[in-house]
Design an enzyme around this catalytic site. Structure first.
Site, short mmCIF file in Angstrom:
data_model
loop_
_atom_site.label_atom_id
_atom_site.label_comp_id
_atom_site.label_asym_id
_atom_site.label_seq_id
_atom_site.Cartn_x
_atom_site.Cartn_y
_atom_site.Cartn_z
N GLU A 71 -14.56 -11.79 -4.98
CA GLU A 71 -13.20 -11.38 -5.38
C GLU A 71 -12.11 -12.14 -4.64
O GLU A 71 -10.95 -12.13 -5.05
CB GLU A 71 -12.98 -9.88 -5.06
CG GLU A 71 -13.94 -8.90 -5.72
CD GLU A 71 -15.13 -8.58 -4.82
OE1 GLU A 71 -15.43 -9.39 -3.92
OE2 GLU A 71 -15.76 -7.53 -5.02
N CYS A 73 -10.06 -1.38 15.09
CA CYS A 73 -10.39 -2.79 15.25
C CYS A 73 -10.49 -3.21 16.71
O CYS A 73 -11.21 -4.15 17.04
CB CYS A 73 -9.36 -3.66 14.55
SG CYS A 73 -9.04 -3.12 12.87
N LYS A 77 -15.62 -9.09 8.59
CA LYS A 77 -14.60 -9.98 8.01
C LYS A 77 -15.22 -11.29 7.55
O LYS A 77 -14.72 -11.93 6.63
CB LYS A 77 -13.50 -10.25 9.03
CG LYS A 77 -12.58 -9.08 9.28
CD LYS A 77 -11.50 -8.95 8.22
CE LYS A 77 -10.69 -7.66 8.42
NZ LYS A 77 -9.95 -7.28 7.22
N CYS A 121 -8.18 -1.72 4.57
CA CYS A 121 -8.10 -2.87 5.48
C CYS A 121 -9.43 -3.23 6.10
O CYS A 121 -9.63 -4.36 6.53
CB CYS A 121 -7.13 -2.58 6.61
SG CYS A 121 -5.52 -2.05 6.05
N GLU A 124 0.83 -1.20 0.00
CA GLU A 124 0.00 0.00 0.00
C GLU A 124 0.87 1.26 0.00
O GLU A 124 0.53 2.27 -0.62
CB GLU A 124 -0.93 -0.01 1.23
CG GLU A 124 -2.06 0.98 1.14
CD GLU A 124 -3.19 0.66 2.13
OE1 GLU A 124 -3.35 -0.51 2.51
OE2 GLU A 124 -3.89 1.61 2.52
N GLU A 141 2.11 1.63 -3.45
CA GLU A 141 1.00 2.12 -4.27
C GLU A 141 0.84 3.63 -4.10
O GLU A 141 0.64 4.36 -5.09
CB GLU A 141 -0.30 1.40 -3.87
CG GLU A 141 -1.50 1.81 -4.72
CD GLU A 141 -2.82 1.23 -4.19
OE1 GLU A 141 -2.80 0.43 -3.24
OE2 GLU A 141 -3.87 1.60 -4.75
N GLU A 169 -16.44 -10.38 4.26
CA GLU A 169 -15.33 -10.16 3.33
C GLU A 169 -14.79 -11.48 2.80
O GLU A 169 -14.51 -11.61 1.61
CB GLU A 169 -14.21 -9.38 4.04
CG GLU A 169 -13.03 -9.07 3.14
CD GLU A 169 -11.86 -8.47 3.91
OE1 GLU A 169 -11.41 -7.38 3.54
OE2 GLU A 169 -11.39 -9.08 4.89
N SER A 174 -7.32 2.09 -1.94
CA SER A 174 -6.15 1.29 -2.28
C SER A 174 -6.60 -0.04 -2.87
O SER A 174 -7.56 -0.64 -2.39
CB SER A 174 -5.31 1.06 -1.03
OG SER A 174 -4.45 -0.04 -1.23
#
Lengths: 178, 590
Positions: free
Chosen positions: B371, B520, B363, B304, B278, B281, B366, B324
């Protein structure tokens, strides 16, 4: 103020035009606090009821979560998400009407119309709702059909009352909702 | 100041103080249920009723401001009996099933009933509407258990600005839920689980997947590995009686090994990897914007936090190019475990079963995204929350507190302090700056102890600026540039920040967003209840973990260097792109 437009049977209004009116209403109320309920009222005036696409437009237009719009619509019995019949029957179940047989009147109406509270007959002639007190407690039990209040209603009289409306309307067909 | 007498004790309070607050100042405990410190009182539950001299009915002390000369009795017979009856009525409509409830022994209603001495259901009868919503991979909502306290409505609307939940219908038919009591999967919900974290009863919980993990551990054809997110080590101890802010990294590893995982790895390793990818990037974007005059989306947003990704997809789809392309550390880890690590063991991706321990419910969602299968199979198989892990440890008969400290396994277990601080708000940004600044200038980040103090702490939106001087030749075009960064936690704050960016304020280059308040460490899957005191204690623990390491910068992680040498090549290589990067899809609002 946007002109309040009720559903009209005399000339058909295109769906696009109805949505245009909705957009005008939203635009006018967008910046005002407490806009949700008046906008819902007017939208119901325009469409006759509050279908899902209308509520979603209001949610986006007023920047209110859809859950909140739905919550307000579900809270007030005045709002309906289903098309309503040409005539709105409200049965009073306030205390006086309740103790003098309002509940029995409601049962008979449900049976004669073949619908439950909140529903509309398949010919779109009648919708049935429950109400709390028209201020006619001395002459209970009371029902109202549109703006007409019927007092001291007896179960045996109900067919007669309904027939009046059906006869009156047999000349003109029931409104067609979009 | 206003004078108030509570239970014959006189005191003075500031105007605007509620009776409940005044009582607490005197050390008098009035029971509450719907009340939270953070949100304006709604007085929904009536559990905090007290007697005020001169008023006919009892008042809800959480919502009633003190007036001068007020005389209150909090524990008179009338007040006690009224409160007991309120709880009895709540129990009457509550579809209890305590013995089989997720919240058994961790339920505020159960505790209240016990405290008030209720030993039978006084008003048996009709229950409220029953509807169990299992439509999302993350959350289960059981309307029958809901007591309509509206805490979830407050957190979803006020803190997160998502507005997925609201009271629907009226009276006995009332339900808290999405529009028209639809399923959660049919509406805008980012699955952050803050509702589940704040629910006082068993009405909203994470989807329990413990059995799936047991099944995998019992399957001899599977090589089952586990990764633990940075935030777990600072919170898991709370489930075993430790105060918030206790670090239990070593015991956590020992417990996971005892559970039977073939290897215990660290999501932190993937967090270090995220910083390399990242950070690079970001530098590429800056180069394109500043040197090559190419149109490029800036500021770059961190990626994230899966709730944040969901939020942008729904609410700001036009900002997706700013996100990102890096997958979250969890997903990077999964992709590596099933390729890099599998290869070392001579195994196929489908032989490896990856379990994640996350502080997060989103999560779970996710890991199920289409993907997230770049190893040719699903990269992460099952996600457990911190709470689920604690239950699993208990189920296995492990005495957590007597465990020795053990270490994570190689090659995906070593991490820097920069990875630890991914757990809290400001941490990803600080970790990125530690690395990016050093790449560009060859010198360490010029902050005391490497902490970027302006972005540390619980303020909703934080900013920092950093002037770049003394660049190495490759990055000389950045000489003299003032890099502006911003950090937001809680999606309501993220919205504030995005609106600021949209009105061309801030001139930010890099923006960190974490879905949950505090980051988190305050995730929807963390031990209940999380308030700001708990958040700060967990954050303090995370910084302690960071400072306790000699390895504090992601790019210095030797195992990460090995990963690049042996497998990936360099940051943003073709292999990196295939395994570690992704794109997201606009979803819109309704």
């Amino acid at each position: 103020m946007v002109e309040k437009l009720g559903p009209c049977a005399c000339q058909p209004i295109s769906e696009d035009e109805l949505y245009l009116r909705l957009e005008q209403i939203i635009a006018e109320y967008q910046a005002k606090p407490g806009a949700l309920i008046p906008v819902l009222q007017m939208a119901q005036g325009v469409f006759g009821y509050l279908p899902e696409p209308v509520l979603k437009k209001i949610s986006l237009g007023l920047n209110k979560p859809y859950s909140e719009v739905a919550g307000v619509v579900g809270f007030y019995s005045f709002f309906s998400t289903h098309p309503r019949g040409k005539h709105m029957i409200r049965v009073c179940l306030g205390t006086a009407c309740y103790v003098r047989g309002g509940k029995r009147i409601l049962e008979v109406l449900k049976q004669k119309l073949g619908i439950d509270v909140g529903e509309t007959t398949s010919d779109r002639m009648f919708s049935l709702e429950v109400a709390r007190c028209f201020g006619a407690c001395g002459l209970a039990p009371a029902i109202s059909i549109d703006d007409e209040v019927y007092q001291r209603v007896k179960p045996t009289k109900i067919q007669e009352i309904l027939d009046q409306y059906r006869q009156k309307d047999s000349a003109e067909p029931a409104r067609k909702d979009k | 100041m206003l004078k108030i007498t509570i239970n014959n004790q006189e005191t003075q309070v500031h105007p605007g103080t509620t009776i409940l607050q005044a009582a607490r100042q005197l050390g008098i405990r009035i029971p509450t249920l719907c009340h939270t410190e953070k949100y304006a009182p709604v007085g929904a539950c009536r559990v905090c009723l007290v007697e005020v001299e001169g008023t006919k009915s009892l008042v809800a002390s959480c919502a009633m401001p003190v007036s001068n000369g007020m005389k209150v009795q909090t524990h008179s017979r009338r007040a006690r009996e009224a409160r007991k009856m309120v709880v009895e009525l709540l129990l009457s409509a509550h579809d209890g099933e305590c013995q089989t409830c997720d919240r058994n022994n961790d339920c505020e209603l159960q505790s209240l009933a016990h405290e008030m001495g209720i030993r039978e259901v006084t008003y048996p009868g009709e229950k409220g509407p029953k509807k169990i919503d299992q439509s999302t991979p993350a959350l289960v909502r059981d309307a029958g258990k809901c007591i309509l306290c509206r805490r979830c409505v407050a957190v979803c609307n006020q803190t997160q600005g998502v507005g997925g939940l609201f009271p629907q219908h009226r009276g006995f038919k009332s339900m808290i839920g999405p529009a028209f009591t639809n399923d959660l999967s049919d509406v805008v919900c980012v699955q952050c689980g803050q509702c589940a974290a704040i629910c006082p009863v068993g009405a909203i919980s994470e989807k329990d997947q413990i059995q799936e993990v047991w099944n995998a551990l019992d399957d001899s054809t599977k090589h089952v590995v586990v990764q633990t997110a940075p935030a777990i080590r600072a919170a898991l101890g709370e489930c075993f009686g430790h105060p918030p802010g206790t670090l239990v990294t070593g015991k956590m590893v020992a417990a996971l090994k005892k559970l039977g995982f073939a290897a215990v790895f660290d999501t932190n390793f993937a967090a270090d990897l995220t910083i390399l990818e990242e950070g690079t990037e970001l530098l590429v974007r800056l180069k394109q914007a500043l040197l090559e005059n190419k149109p490029v989306a800036l500021p770059q947003f961190t990626s994230c936090s899966p709730g944040w990704i969901n939020y942008v997809e729904h609410f700001y789809p036009d900002m997706l190019p700013n996100i990102s392309t890096c997958k979250s550390p969890q997903q990077m880890f999964g992709a590596l475990a099933k390729t890099y690590y599998a290869k070392k063991l001579n195994k196929r991706p489908e032989d490896i079963f990856v379990v994640s321990i996350m502080p997060c419910t989103a999560k779970k969602y996710e890991s199920q995204r289409p993907e997230m299968a770049s190893s040719s199979v699903r990269d992460v198989d099952v996600v457990l929350t911190t709470r689920e892990l604690a239950r699993m440890i208990t189920q296995a008969g492990i005495d957590f507190n007597s465990l020795p400290d053990e270490k994570m396994n190689a090659p995906l277990g070593l991490s820097s302090g920069a990875a630890d601080i991914f757990a809290n708000t400001g941490g990803v940004m600080e970790a990125a700056l530690r690395t990016v600044y050093e790449i560009v200038t060859g010198k360490p980040l010029p902050f005391e102890n490497l902490h970027v103090t302006p972005i540390v702490g619980l303020e909703g939106v934080k900013e920092a600026s950093l002037k770049i001087t003394g660049t190495v030749p490759d990055w000389s075009f950045l000489e003299g540039l003032t890099v502006n960064v911003a950090v937001a936690h809680g999606l309501g704050n993220a919205r504030t920040l995005i609106e600021r960016i949209r009105s061309n304020q801030g001139n930010y280059h890099f923006v960190e967003v974490m879905t949950c308040p505090g980051g988190c460490i305050g995730g929807g899957g963390q031990p209940r209840m999380t308030d700001d005191t708990v958040r700060l204690a967990r954050i303090e623990a995370i910084y302690r973990e960071d400072e306790g390491k000699s390895l504090r910068k992601s790019h210095e992680n030797p195992d990460l260097k090995k990963l690049y040498e042996e497998f990936l090549g360099r940051p943003l290589s073709e292999k990196s792109h295939h395994l570690l990067h992704t794109r997201y899809t606009p979803k819109g609002l309704l």
